[in-house]
Design an enzyme around this catalytic site. Structure first.
Site, PDB file in Angstrom:
ATOM      1  N   HIS A  42      46.046  32.201  42.636  1.00 27.00           N
ATOM      2  CA  HIS A  42      47.142  32.739  41.832  1.00 27.00           C
ATOM      3  C   HIS A  42      48.411  31.916  42.054  1.00 27.00           C
ATOM      4  CE1 HIS A  42      45.328  37.067  41.575  1.00 27.00           C
ATOM      5  NE2 HIS A  42      44.843  36.261  40.649  1.00 27.00           N
ATOM      6  N   HIS A  70      34.690  39.303  36.421  1.00 22.82           N
ATOM      7  CA  HIS A  70      36.070  39.634  36.785  1.00 22.82           C
ATOM      8  C   HIS A  70      36.106  40.763  37.810  1.00 22.82           C
ATOM      9  CE1 HIS A  70      39.017  37.310  34.650  1.00 22.82           C
ATOM     10  NE2 HIS A  70      38.394  37.469  33.504  1.00 22.82           N
ATOM     11  N   LYS A  96      42.587  26.504  37.769  1.00 24.50           N
ATOM     12  CA  LYS A  96      43.430  26.388  36.583  1.00 24.50           C
ATOM     13  C   LYS A  96      44.514  25.347  36.798  1.00 24.50           C
ATOM     14  CE  LYS A  96      43.040  30.946  34.426  1.00 24.50           C
ATOM     15  NZ  LYS A  96      43.794  32.151  34.007  1.00 24.50           N
ATOM     16  N   TYR A 108      46.601  44.243  43.550  1.00 24.95           N
ATOM     17  CA  TYR A 108      45.509  44.678  44.419  1.00 24.95           C
ATOM     18  C   TYR A 108      46.010  45.521  45.577  1.00 24.95           C
ATOM     19  CZ  TYR A 108      42.861  41.329  41.722  1.00 24.95           C
ATOM     20  OH  TYR A 108      42.272  40.659  40.684  1.00 24.95           O
ATOM     21  N   ARG A 134      35.419  39.524  41.218  1.00 26.70           N
ATOM     22  CA  ARG A 134      36.641  38.873  41.730  1.00 26.70           C
ATOM     23  C   ARG A 134      37.622  39.937  42.234  1.00 26.70           C
ATOM     24  NH1 ARG A 134      39.977  34.191  41.367  1.00 26.70           N
ATOM     25  NH2 ARG A 134      42.004  34.503  40.364  1.00 26.70           N
ATOM     26  N   ARG A 150      36.819  32.483  39.924  1.00 27.30           N
ATOM     27  CA  ARG A 150      36.817  32.820  38.507  1.00 27.30           C
ATOM     28  C   ARG A 150      35.471  32.438  37.896  1.00 27.30           C
ATOM     29  NH1 ARG A 150      41.897  30.229  39.317  1.00 27.30           N
ATOM     30  NH2 ARG A 150      43.680  31.635  38.946  1.00 27.30           N
TER      31      ARG A 150
END
Length: 295
Positions: A267, A241, A169, A276, A244, A145
């Site tokens: 994720h 982004h 995150k 994806y 990524r 990210r």
């Protein structure tokens, strides 16, 4: 009062909205602002562009119901209508932005040869160019990210083993990997370009620096990536982004399993990664149509 406070006051006092409804608007604005703070920096509501909004909606739409995403866009549209009407912003970036009903937009991505074209164009040997080449190479090779790459410290790099410890995150750590080509670009930056940029902050542990020798901001990286791709003639709207997305798509197109890609991207929910697979299927379908001998 801030622009958000003016808007919330307007909803409460002039439109007589319930406290619950006002709170929902407040949360929608806060969520958008937080996203931009973590992905390129928040320049102020008057500086948000249509492209910023499209990237936010695309990223958010991957994990929300279409009705929730529609509400978030509606909140932003109402907010900007008021700001425009009161002359607090010059232009409304939400104008003409619409969501596809019942269908999530697939992530935009670049093919390997396109990323290679961009990397090869960064060849003048200047410190900032060497830095930018390492940034693009790492984004594509690792799928990090923007906020993760911005916050990288020297101690997180394991050059010998081609690994990076990423603080993701929710304070969740994971390892990502990079190839020999990316290692070459990263080492050139660390050994040659970074020391020449390291002027005002000789003790900083930040990996990527700006022209003043200070840690570069997310906004600075996002702007650099956009300019790099624009100069290379690919697109005027490239964003980290999309690199990524390009990493994830390349991994799946080359046979990686979904769970592995989920881990590498950081994720929490597999459904976020599954979008994806649609991109990969789209690619496979196009390849089949192009190369199968019977039309």
């Amino acid at each position: 009062m801030t622009l958000e406070e003016q808007f919330l006051s307007y909803l409460k006092n002039e439109r007589s909205y319930s406290p619950k409804t006002v709170l929902a608007y407040q949360k929608d604005l806060a969520a958008a602002k937080k996203f931009w703070q973590e992905n390129g920096g928040f320049p102020g509501w008057d500086q948000i562009s249509r492209r910023d909004l499209e990237i936010y909606l695309l990223a958010t739409g991957q994990k929300l119901a279409s009705s929730t995403l529609s509400r978030k866009l509606s909140s932003l549209k109402s907010f900007y209508r008021l700001l425009t009407r009161r002359g607090l912003v010059k232009a409304d970036p939400t104008v003409a932005i619409q969501l596809r009903r019942g269908k999530k937009k697939l992530p935009e991505f670049f093919y390997q040869d396109e990323v290679g074209q961009v990397i090869r164009s960064l060849n003048d040997g200047k410190p900032l160019t060497v830095r930018n080449r390492a940034i693009v190479a790492l984004f594509y090779a690792t799928g990090m990210r923007l906020s993760e790459l911005t916050d990288l410290k020297i101690k997180q790099l394991d050059l010998e083993n081609g690994m990076i410890l990423v603080h993701g995150k929710g304070n969740k750590d994971r390892y990502v990997f990079f190839d020999q080509e990316s290692k070459k670009y990263l080492e050139e930056y660390l050994q040659v370009a970074r020391p020449s940029l390291l002027k005002n902050e000789p003790d900083t542990e930040a990996v990527f620096l700006n022209k003043l020798g200070r840690p570069i901001s997310s906004r600075g990286i996002a702007k650099a990536v956009q300019q790099i791709f624009q100069k290379a003639g690919l697109t005027a709207g490239a964003h980290p982004h999309e690199l990524r997305h390009s990493f994830a798509t390349a991994m799946l197109n080359n046979g990686a399993d979904l769970r592995s890609v989920q881990e590498l991207l950081g994720h929490e929910d597999l459904s976020t990664t599954q979008i994806y697979t649609h991109v990969s299927m789209q690619h496979l379908t196009a390849e089949y149509r192009q190369h199968f001998p019977r039309k």
